[in-house]
Enzyme design. Structure first.
Site, mmCIF file in Angstrom:
data_model
loop_
_atom_site.group_PDB
_atom_site.id
_atom_site.type_symbol
_atom_site.label_atom_id
_atom_site.label_comp_id
_atom_site.label_asym_id
_atom_site.label_seq_id
_atom_site.Cartn_x
_atom_site.Cartn_y
_atom_site.Cartn_z
ATOM 1 N N ASP A 32 -5.458 8.703 5.973
ATOM 2 C CA ASP A 32 -6.302 7.650 5.551
ATOM 3 C C ASP A 32 -6.100 6.508 5.587
ATOM 4 O OD1 ASP A 32 -3.579 7.425 3.422
ATOM 5 O OD2 ASP A 32 -3.851 9.519 4.124
ATOM 6 N N ASP A 121 -6.590 6.492 -6.640
ATOM 7 C CA ASP A 121 -5.011 6.048 -6.049
ATOM 8 C C ASP A 121 -3.620 5.867 -6.628
ATOM 9 O OD1 ASP A 121 -2.606 5.870 -4.581
ATOM 10 O OD2 ASP A 121 -3.316 4.178 -3.133
ATOM 11 N N GLU A 123 -0.095 5.678 -7.869
ATOM 12 C CA GLU A 123 1.477 6.068 -8.065
ATOM 13 C C GLU A 123 2.111 5.011 -8.472
ATOM 14 O OE1 GLU A 123 2.008 4.248 -4.075
ATOM 15 O OE2 GLU A 123 -0.290 4.955 -3.343
#
Length: 229
Positions: A32, A121, A123
């Site tokens: 990624d 994503d 986090e």
């Protein structure tokens, strides 16, 4: 007797199980990336055995990755399976607003056999409170808002990228997403470790933040045909 003992030792070593990372490395390898990796030689990456890539597209509702288009086209032309990811800022706007921003800037999905569903994503906050000032219930609601909006526009639920530590702290270890959202877990070790509640396996594993290829190093839990599906 010494030879016999050595042979017993050797047979035990040869029969010893591989660690989890070594077993999973038989699955398709991936990476990624974002603009932080700069210009990428996609043909070199393919020659290194990489099969898929997640490419950063957006962050919050104000940032679009300046290298997204070049990376996406380059990965496509090199024959890679590819998808986009969105870095969430749950303190900035609603999940629906950020899902729509992601969809408008490269995060869509097409049933062409080479496009991965978009990834959320979610986090650690890079610039403030770990959970962005949200309670666990509010965070779960935000993720549902993003996920349901993405699903309503594409027919696919987004992949969720996170760590077990963050998920446990900031969602109360919610199991609400395991039935619909594929899990992409980040855990830098030879073992994948404990997964968040509800998920019995991770579809993708980010097992290192550096390696032989640009960006983070990932592996798909399956084979090439499964990746295509």
């Amino acid at each position: 007797m010494k030879i016999f003992s050595y042979l017993l030792f050797l047979s035990a070593v040869l029969a010893a199980p591989l660690n989890e990372l070594e077993r999973r490395q038989s699955g398709p390898k991936g990476i990624d990336v974002s603009h932080f990796q700069g210009s990428i030689s996609w043909n070199t990456i393919v020659n290194n055995g990489v099969k898929f890539v997640f490419i950063k597209a957006t962050e919050g509702t104000t940032f679009t990755d300046p290298n997204f288009s070049n990376n996406y086209v380059g990965a496509t032309n090199a024959g890679l399976t590819r998808g986009a990811y969105h870095f969430a800022h749950p303190d900035a706007s609603s999940g629906a607003t950020q899902a729509n921003f992601f969809l408008a800037h490269g995060g869509g999905w097409t049933a062409d056999g080479i496009t991965l569903p978009g990834a959320l994503d979610i986090e650690y906050n890079p610039s403030g409170a770990e959970c962005y000032g949200l309670s666990a219930s509010a965070m779960v609601s935000w993720i549902k808002d993003f996920s349901n909006t993405y699903h309503s526009k594409t027919g696919r639920y987004p992949i969720i990228y996170s760590t077990t530590d963050w998920w446990t702290t900031c969602t109360g270890n919610s199991a609400a997403f395991a039935n619909d959202n594929p899990l992409w877990i980040a855990h830098y070790s030879s073992s994948i470790g404990t997964l968040p509640a509800g998920w019995s396996f991770a579809t993708f594993w980010q097992y290192a933040d550096s390696g032989p290829n640009p960006g983070d190093q990932d592996v798909f839990n399956g084979d090439a045909a499964g990746l295509g599906r």
